[in-house]
Enzyme design. Sequence first.
Site, PDB file in Angstrom:
ATOM      1  N   ASP A  66       2.392   0.407   5.097  1.00  0.00           N
ATOM      2  CA  ASP A  66       3.429  -0.159   5.957  1.00  0.00           C
ATOM      3  C   ASP A  66       4.605   0.817   5.986  1.00  0.00           C
ATOM      4  OD1 ASP A  66       5.447  -1.602   7.182  1.00  0.00           O
ATOM      5  OD2 ASP A  66       4.991  -3.488   6.146  1.00  0.00           O
ATOM      6  N   HIS A  67       4.844   1.415   7.151  1.00  0.00           N
ATOM      7  CA  HIS A  67       5.850   2.464   7.241  1.00  0.00           C
ATOM      8  C   HIS A  67       7.283   1.925   7.189  1.00  0.00           C
ATOM      9  CE1 HIS A  67       6.724   6.550   7.394  1.00  0.00           C
ATOM     10  NE2 HIS A  67       6.339   6.891   8.614  1.00  0.00           N
TER      11      HIS A  67
END
Length: 480
Positions: free
Chosen positions: A450-451
């Site tokens: 998850d950036h």
Amino acid sequence: MTTMTDTSLREFKMPDVGEGLTEAEILKWYVQPGDTVTDGQVVCEVETAKAAVELPIPYDGVVRSLHFPEGTTVGVGTSIIAVDVSGGAAPAPAEEAAPAKPAAEPRPAEPAPAKPQGRKPVLVGYGVAESSTKRRPRKGVPPVAAPVEDTLYGATALQPVQGELNGHGPNGATAPRPLAKPPVRKLAKDLGVDLTTVTPSGPDGIITREDVHAAVAPPKTPEPAVTAPAAPVAPAAAPAPVVSYDGARETRVPVKGVRKATAAAMVGSAFTAPHVTEFVTVDVTRTVKLVEELKQDKDMQGLRVNPLLLIAKALLVAIKRNPDINASWDEAAQEIVVKHYVNLGIAAATPRGLIVPNIKDAHAKTLPQLAESLGELVSTAKEGRTSPAAMQGGTVTITNVGVFGIDTGTPILNPGESAILAVGAIKPQPWVHKGKVKPRQVTTLALSFDHRLVDGELGSKVLADVAAILEQPKRLITWA
């Protein structure tokens, strides 16, 4: 369903076998009317949106009736089986229970109540409950509604003849609440659709997902559907295309249970968390040799020893070295929640669909303990006995696509997790080793994260650490 007035009868209701589940499908009955059951005996198997679960009966007695056949989806809190706990034989047919009715007969001065036109069942959690006791309307009162004794709350509720109020309040004071299941209500909320303005098309007036989507479509769309039946001769109103279905050439499988829940979770994850996937190809020859040596170790006898075990251990060590990867995003609080424990999820393909049970507190387990937990997890999943609790609370996941001969993939995050590692097939490939090209055991790893909370540097460090450990397994000792 027959109204039970005998105090010796116990109604066993569908329990909430998970957190927040609203319904479950009855897969199989293990008992039939007339069978004797004991406290703790499994009477049926049900499938929720998370897993298949066996339900034990909480008392002794004789089965009087099964309220639903196999394959029926039943709401939580609905009675599914009646058991006579008196220890005697089953009572006579329902006629003998009829003497309770004459008590309501000696009221000739009042007219008979208006018969409801097509009474429809109420969704679990909405509206009033069914009852066998009905009061007659007073003289002069229009037969618009007949009061019904609410057996659920012990109060009198108003039951309209032409439909049912789903809100609660005296004399139907609240506005009618549209019939819709929780997922449909959430969809309507997300799309900003007022359910009171939606025209239902489902059975018994239930609003479906299609109805909600139709409500947000351009206003010109529904007009032809209304005018076409009234004026079929109008040349401008083209008939709707008829979708044919050839059973010999197609098979339609209802989307429900585990598969339905998985689909919803994956769609929600893919369009909520910005995914980034990185790849690395690594020589795992030494890891493969270590697996063969561990199989001969007396401390590992009888345990599940394979490359996945060492890959799991390598990921746990990488998380220990880079703890910020083990986190989740709290949208409501706008916070990053770093977990100081690792519940390691292992994706498992089962006949009911893909599930991801997790090993609780995997970070605190030794290699033999991890092997034992991994073996139990896989065996339970294949047998379809994974409990809902085993699939909750995961923090990081491994999916092994290599067992299908696949080199790698771009896995989608499980909701609430920040990273998932995909492991490709291990197979011999030409590799430069000590300055010479030799056949080596090689695999490709892919890490999706998850950036929002994991940047490229952190994700790269974790993936590089896993690869380095698999290339030189002795780092399991020096880095742990």
